[in-house]
Design an enzyme around this catalytic site. Structure first.
Site, PDB file in Angstrom:
ATOM      1  N   LYS A   1      26.886  37.398 -12.470  1.00  0.00           N
ATOM      2  CA  LYS A   1      25.643  37.010 -13.217  1.00  0.00           C
ATOM      3  C   LYS A   1      26.220  35.535 -13.926  1.00  0.00           C
ATOM      4  O   LYS A   1      25.196  34.612 -13.895  1.00  0.00           O
ATOM      5  CB  LYS A   1      25.347  37.730 -14.565  1.00  0.00           C
ATOM      6  CG  LYS A   1      24.010  37.675 -15.341  1.00  0.00           C
ATOM      7  CD  LYS A   1      23.608  38.687 -16.080  1.00  0.00           C
ATOM      8  CE  LYS A   1      23.421  40.103 -15.142  1.00  0.00           C
ATOM      9  NZ  LYS A   1      23.330  41.205 -16.399  1.00  0.00           N
TER      10      LYS A   1
ATOM     11  N   ARG B   1      24.833  40.320 -22.363  1.00  0.00           N
ATOM     12  CA  ARG B   1      24.859  41.248 -21.087  1.00  0.00           C
ATOM     13  C   ARG B   1      26.021  40.880 -20.424  1.00  0.00           C
ATOM     14  O   ARG B   1      26.658  40.149 -20.087  1.00  0.00           O
ATOM     15  CB  ARG B   1      23.585  40.321 -20.243  1.00  0.00           C
ATOM     16  CG  ARG B   1      22.413  40.013 -21.038  1.00  0.00           C
ATOM     17  CD  ARG B   1      21.284  39.588 -20.212  1.00  0.00           C
ATOM     18  NE  ARG B   1      20.743  40.323 -19.030  1.00  0.00           N
ATOM     19  CZ  ARG B   1      19.835  39.998 -18.083  1.00  0.00           C
ATOM     20  NH1 ARG B   1      19.520  38.732 -18.080  1.00  0.00           N
ATOM     21  NH2 ARG B   1      19.459  41.081 -17.057  1.00  0.00           N
TER      22      ARG B   1
ATOM     23  N   GLY C   1      22.944  48.514 -13.870  1.00  0.00           N
ATOM     24  CA  GLY C   1      22.210  49.407 -14.888  1.00  0.00           C
ATOM     25  C   GLY C   1      23.725  50.100 -15.114  1.00  0.00           C
ATOM     26  O   GLY C   1      23.559  51.081 -15.897  1.00  0.00           O
TER      27      GLY C   1
ATOM     28  N   MET D   1      26.442  48.862 -16.664  1.00  0.00           N
ATOM     29  CA  MET D   1      27.181  48.489 -17.904  1.00  0.00           C
ATOM     30  C   MET D   1      26.082  48.047 -18.908  1.00  0.00           C
ATOM     31  O   MET D   1      24.929  48.057 -18.695  1.00  0.00           O
ATOM     32  CB  MET D   1      28.099  47.359 -17.508  1.00  0.00           C
ATOM     33  CG  MET D   1      29.485  47.820 -16.892  1.00  0.00           C
ATOM     34  SD  MET D   1      30.527  46.709 -16.461  1.00  0.00           S
ATOM     35  CE  MET D   1      29.524  45.423 -15.286  1.00  0.00           C
TER      36      MET D   1
ATOM     37  N   ARG E   1      21.002  36.729  -7.808  1.00  0.00           N
ATOM     38  CA  ARG E   1      22.161  37.253  -7.065  1.00  0.00           C
ATOM     39  C   ARG E   1      21.706  37.337  -5.660  1.00  0.00           C
ATOM     40  O   ARG E   1      20.472  37.616  -5.539  1.00  0.00           O
ATOM     41  CB  ARG E   1      22.767  38.416  -7.518  1.00  0.00           C
ATOM     42  CG  ARG E   1      21.509  39.458  -7.659  1.00  0.00           C
ATOM     43  CD  ARG E   1      22.154  40.762  -8.591  1.00  0.00           C
ATOM     44  NE  ARG E   1      21.131  41.784  -8.629  1.00  0.00           N
ATOM     45  CZ  ARG E   1      20.926  42.587  -9.767  1.00  0.00           C
ATOM     46  NH1 ARG E   1      22.223  42.657 -10.498  1.00  0.00           N
ATOM     47  NH2 ARG E   1      20.158  43.555  -9.837  1.00  0.00           N
TER      48      ARG E   1
ATOM     49  N   HIS F   1      15.429  51.055 -11.539  1.00  0.00           N
ATOM     50  CA  HIS F   1      16.811  51.502 -11.554  1.00  0.00           C
ATOM     51  C   HIS F   1      17.058  52.280 -10.128  1.00  0.00           C
ATOM     52  O   HIS F   1      18.126  52.052  -9.304  1.00  0.00           O
ATOM     53  CB  HIS F   1      17.117  52.124 -12.619  1.00  0.00           C
ATOM     54  CG  HIS F   1      18.519  52.894 -12.648  1.00  0.00           C
ATOM     55  ND1 HIS F   1      18.846  54.049 -12.174  1.00  0.00           N
ATOM     56  CD2 HIS F   1      19.725  52.279 -12.905  1.00  0.00           C
ATOM     57  CE1 HIS F   1      20.067  54.453 -12.384  1.00  0.00           C
ATOM     58  NE2 HIS F   1      20.781  53.474 -12.526  1.00  0.00           N
TER      59      HIS F   1
ATOM     60  N   SER G   1      49.323  55.532  22.114  1.00  0.00           N
ATOM     61  CA  SER G   1      47.981  55.690  21.237  1.00  0.00           C
ATOM     62  C   SER G   1      48.457  56.284  19.891  1.00  0.00           C
ATOM     63  O   SER G   1      48.965  57.806  19.773  1.00  0.00           O
ATOM     64  CB  SER G   1      47.166  56.693  22.144  1.00  0.00           C
ATOM     65  OG  SER G   1      45.864  57.018  21.432  1.00  0.00           O
TER      66      SER G   1
ATOM     67  N   CYS H   1      43.647  56.776  18.454  1.00  0.00           N
ATOM     68  CA  CYS H   1      42.698  57.875  18.988  1.00  0.00           C
ATOM     69  C   CYS H   1      42.209  58.716  17.941  1.00  0.00           C
ATOM     70  O   CYS H   1      41.618  59.925  18.037  1.00  0.00           O
ATOM     71  CB  CYS H   1      43.146  58.519  20.366  1.00  0.00           C
ATOM     72  SG  CYS H   1      44.689  59.516  20.129  1.00  0.00           S
TER      73      CYS H   1
ATOM     74  N   TYR I   1      42.950  48.774  21.594  1.00  0.00           N
ATOM     75  CA  TYR I   1      41.444  49.310  21.926  1.00  0.00           C
ATOM     76  C   TYR I   1      41.562  50.408  20.672  1.00  0.00           C
ATOM     77  O   TYR I   1      42.645  50.978  20.250  1.00  0.00           O
ATOM     78  CB  TYR I   1      41.280  50.115  23.022  1.00  0.00           C
ATOM     79  CG  TYR I   1      42.226  51.119  23.166  1.00  0.00           C
ATOM     80  CD1 TYR I   1      41.960  52.280  22.996  1.00  0.00           C
ATOM     81  CD2 TYR I   1      43.074  50.990  24.413  1.00  0.00           C
ATOM     82  CE1 TYR I   1      42.831  53.471  23.226  1.00  0.00           C
ATOM     83  CE2 TYR I   1      44.322  52.117  24.511  1.00  0.00           C
ATOM     84  CZ  TYR I   1      43.955  53.304  23.935  1.00  0.00           C
ATOM     85  OH  TYR I   1      44.874  54.378  24.352  1.00  0.00           O
TER      86      TYR I   1
END
Length: 888
Positions: free
Chosen positions: A21, A90, A99, A101, A334, A450, A777, A845, A865
């Protein structure tokens, strides 16, 4: 250390220090947008306060200096004089926590200054409304008084006045309400409401710091995997007032629809209100487009600012604003939370607009969002009982029993029941219930309430503002416009895409995105724009990724589906699944064999069945590798349960010889800890012919497919190897069988033989094991169990919940790989294996192969992979592409 920054000193890239903020308020100030003056107290100050229990020594002096500068700039003093300065305090963490805090507005109002504010504004009602708001917010967030105490008095005031809205209360009624609120403060704290404006501000700052460790904030951070050690900044901002009458108001808007991603004018506006009224959802708003009629000049200016911010941030922006008597002020911006569908659409739109490149577009979407898009949706032609409609706040198809409070939602969900949390409006205290529920339904609020914002962030289905529904939480029922009563426990279905609410359970159909991956929907001009967006970003990911993606598949059906989903082979075929069902009898014959002849006969009977299984798999995956893991679990898993068998035989008048032999075998094979006993390679070494039979079936199937002109590519994987000697013995036997089959059929069979790395010792001696392995693997499920000393079958139900709650785990190590512990062994084994054998192929895997965060780890470690269940393949493909293009 500098603890306080004026809004003119920061910028958007200082989120670590100023919080999201504060950094964005500073950025808007730099852009010349109308931001009320103010200053930000840093996250450093918060962390020091939380560490020591008191604010840093230099903080008060810095705050005093910045407050004096603010007073000089505004030509006002905090809470004093004929034109008192009021401020808001704030929170503002690095990551958005809507919402979770604390915020306190109208700081500086006292018994003395409320009159001055009324005189300056020429509006007595406005001044007393602002004062009652301050006492209510301050009492709840700073003094810890139960919020319902204030709400009950407010409800009583409305009832006495015969009105339904706060706006309709007169100045005299609000003045009386202020006296009642001050009585509540005195009764529950033993002190008067603070009349020193600076004391109000200092206490509010400390309350915001403290709210970082509040229960709801910690719960939200665990849910969103936000670190607990960041702290929050605190923003002290000069107040502008949206509650000064019909030419004032407050709103929240988005530069694009956060639910769909479509471009347009989206948001909510509320006349004669302060910002908390909008996000709390306590009053139903009007659409943002209505502002054009109410205040054309402010509307036009807002649209220009929205365009400026979206182009500057190159993304969807979430904006809070206030209009004070026709003057527009920007209170926050934001990068906005969005649904999965919106994320994919917006990423593609921004590419086309030239605002971001393809690499950035991949960074804007996630595998978790893609998984959400693959969920089913409601069948529109089902004839369901449609009972209400609301605002489509967060898409999805959610079905569950109605519950009216958070605690009930948590309790019933813990018992395995699907629930829908129904509220008039949600507040931050409802977070645990929102997490537990399948979806959220509210009768108030809009897309910026909210409930809507938090649900979108969590990927939860949400319908807001269903005004036709009357929610009576006390009576545990809701009533539709037609008079139908739905009581707690009854099932409803909510559609977060259309905003529709249905009574009962509505059947679901596949999503368009799933149909795209299944191949029944094709991208193109006639396709849904979401399908085209997914196709485009998947293509970018496939072009960018280094990691191949294979499937864990045991049947031809699973293999075929995996191939449709983009699998580049099978990374794990579990052969034990081929011994279930009707074949158990043959396995029992093998286990009960009392001579070599009986054992060989049982293996001979299993051979053609195994060969048929492998033929089907090789056909489905023709031209692609198929890694076959030889039988892994203990043999007793294929036999009846010891207790059940014992009871059955005890009840038989004359047990059969077969049953008695079976009981003896079960007792002989019974182990206290079978997952650390006779299984995997150990089983192959002590049961003659078992592994040989499987290798022969693999080689026979491959040879016959090759003679038929196909291109089978089997790989043989030996499980649970802990020492190179085990692998050498099995490999020699396997190579002898492969060579024999190759000679018999006159075809060349080049079948790699490798091993699973699923024991710590195997990882620690990987350099030695690589001398006899063509590939590794990593079996991260077993590796996690053995590294942690956990039994996955037991611990997740017994104590993982407590570990997650206490923050010991951010997430289960069986869900996302433990990079510090298990991951260290994977990295070490990969390095040691390749040091011995540079061409060693490396894969994984375990279930981690389909987990987004784990895929990024495997990319960094240098594996070739990942392998995962068929339905996770698209997710792994996308995340592999994102990992390859991620900025380190």
């Amino acid at each position: 250390m500098k603890y306080v920054y004026d809004f003119t000193e920061g910028h958007k890239d200082l989120k670590d220090l100023l919080g999201g903020k504060g950094a964005n308020l500073a950025e808007m100030t730099r852009l010349g947008l109308p931001v009320p003056p103010g200053f930000t107290i840093t996250t450093d100050a918060c962390r020091e306060y939380l560490r020591t229990g008191s604010e840093p020594a230099a903080l008060r002096e810095e705050v005093s200096a910045h407050l004096a500068a603010l007073e000089q700039r505004m030509g006002k003093q905090l809470g004093r004089g004929d034109d008192p300065l009021l401020v808001s305090v704030r929170s503002g963490a690095k990551f958005s926590m809507p919402g979770m805090m604390d915020t306190v507005l109208n700081i500086g109002l006292t018994d003395d200054s409320v009159g001055a504010l009324a005189a300056q504004a020429g509006d007595e009602r406005f001044a007393w409304d602002s004062y009652r708001r301050l006492i209510q917010m301050f009492g709840k967030t700073v003094l810890g008084i139960e919020g319902d105490l204030f709400e009950d008095r407010l409800d009583e005031a409305r009832a006495r006045a015969g009105v339904t809205s706060d706006v309709e209360l007169t100045a005299d009624e609000l003045r009386k309400l202020v006296d009642q609120f001050k009585d509540i403060v005195r009764e529950h704290t033993g002190r008067e409401f603070p009349q020193d404006p600076r004391e109000q501000m200092d206490l509010a700052i400390h309350a915001v710091f403290d709210s970082w460790n509040g229960e709801r904030a910690r719960l939200y951070r665990r849910q969103e995997r936000i670190p607990h050690d960041l702290g929050t900044a605190v923003n002290v901002c000069s107040m502008v007032f949206g509650n000064l009458g019909p030419d004032s108001g407050t709103g929240v808007c988005f530069t694009r629809d956060p639910a769909t991603g479509h471009q347009g004018v989206y948001g909510d506006y509320l006349q004669n209100a302060q910002g908390e009224d909008v996000v709390a959802g306590i009053r139903n708003t009007v659409p943002l487009a209505e502002l054009e009629r109410l205040d054309p000049a402010s509307y036009a200016e807002l649209l220009r600012i929205m365009e400026t911010l979206e182009n500057h941030y190159r993304d969807l922006c979430d904006i809070e604003f206030t209009i004070e008597r026709g003057k527009l002020w920007m209170l926050q911006t934001r990068v906005g939370k969005r649904t999965a569908a919106a994320a994919f659409r917006i990423a593609v739109q921004l590419i086309d607009q030239g605002l971001i490149d393809e690499t950035e577009a991949l960074a804007r979407v996630t595998g978790a969002q893609l998984a959400h898009l693959m969920f089913p949706r409601f069948d529109a032609d089902s004839g369901a009982d449609h009972v209400a409609g609301g605002i489509a706040a967060s898409p999805g198809a959610a079905v569950g029993a109605v519950v009216f409070d958070s605690a009930t939602a948590v309790a019933r969900a813990a018992e395995g029941e699907r629930v829908i949390l129904v509220r008039r409006e949600t507040n931050p205290d409802d977070l645990d219930g929102m997490i537990a529920a399948q979806g959220i339904l509210t009768s108030r609020g809009g897309k910026t309430s909210h409930a809507a914002v938090v649900a979108r962030g969590m990927g939860k289905t949400c319908v807001c503002g269903a005004e036709e529904l009357r929610v009576d939480a006390a009576a545990r029922e809701l009533t539709t416009a037609a008079g139908t009563v739905i009581r707690e426990g009854e099932v409803i279905s909510i559609d977060g895409t259309s905003g529709k609410v249905y009574r009962g359970e509505v059947p679901v159909v596949p999503s368009p995105v799933m149909e795209y991956f299944e191949g029944t929907t094709r991208p193109g001009p006639e396709a849904d724009d979401l399908v085209n967006a997914v196709h485009r970003l998947m293509s970018l990911a496939d072009d960018a990724r280094r990691l191949a993606v294979r499937a864990n598949a045991d049947t031809a059906e699973d293999a075929a589906r995996a191939r449709r989903f983009g699998a580049q082979g099978i990374g794990l075929c579990r052969t034990e699944h081929m011994f279930l069902g009707e074949r158990r009898e043959l396995v029992e014959r093998l286990i009960l064999a009392e001579s070599d002849g009986e054992r060989e006969a049982a293996l001979a009977a299993l051979l053609p069945l195994q060969q048929g299984d492998f033929t089907e798999l090789f056909t489905a995956m023709d031209g692609l590798p198929v890694t076959v893991r030889l039988i892994d679990p203990p043999l007793h898993e294929f036999l009846p349960d010891l207790t059940e068998l014992s009871v059955r035989i005890a009840l038989e008048e004359k047990p059969s010889e077969t049953d008695l032999k079976l009981l003896a075998a079960v007792r002989r094979l019974h182990e206290q800890n079978p997952m650390l006993g006779l299984r995997g390679v150990r089983l192959g070494l002590v049961v003659p012919g078992l592994f040989t039979m499987q290798v022969r079936a693999i080689a026979e199937a491959a040879a016959r497919r090759r003679l038929a002109g196909a291109d089978p590519r089997p790989e043989i994987m030996i499980p649970l190897v802990g020492t190179v000697q085990e692998l050498e013995i099995v490999r020699d036997e396997a190579e002898a069988v492969i060579a024999e089959i190759s000679r018999e059929h006159g075809v060349e069979l080049n079948i790699p033989v490798g091993t699973m790395i699923e024991l710590p010792r195997a990882a620690l001696t990987a350099g030695q094991i690589a001398e006899s392995a063509d590939f590794f693997s990593f079996g991260t499920n077993d590796l996690t169990q053995t590294v942690w000393g956990f039994s996955r079958d037991d611990v997740e139900a017994s104590f993982f919940g407590a570990y997650l709650e206490k923050g010991i785990f951010g997430v289960s190590p069986f869900e996302t790989i433990d990079a510090d512990g298990v991951g260290s062994l994977v990295r070490a084994a990969a390095t040691a294996g390749r040091a011995t054998r540079p061409d060693l192929k490396l894969g994984v895997c375990g279930e981690h192969g389909g987990d987004p965060e784990s895929v990024h780890f495997f990319h960094r470690v240098g594996l070739d992979y990942v392998s995962c269940s068929p339905f996770r393949i698209p997710i792994a493909r996308l995340e592999a592409g994102r990992a390859a293009t991620a900025v380190s």
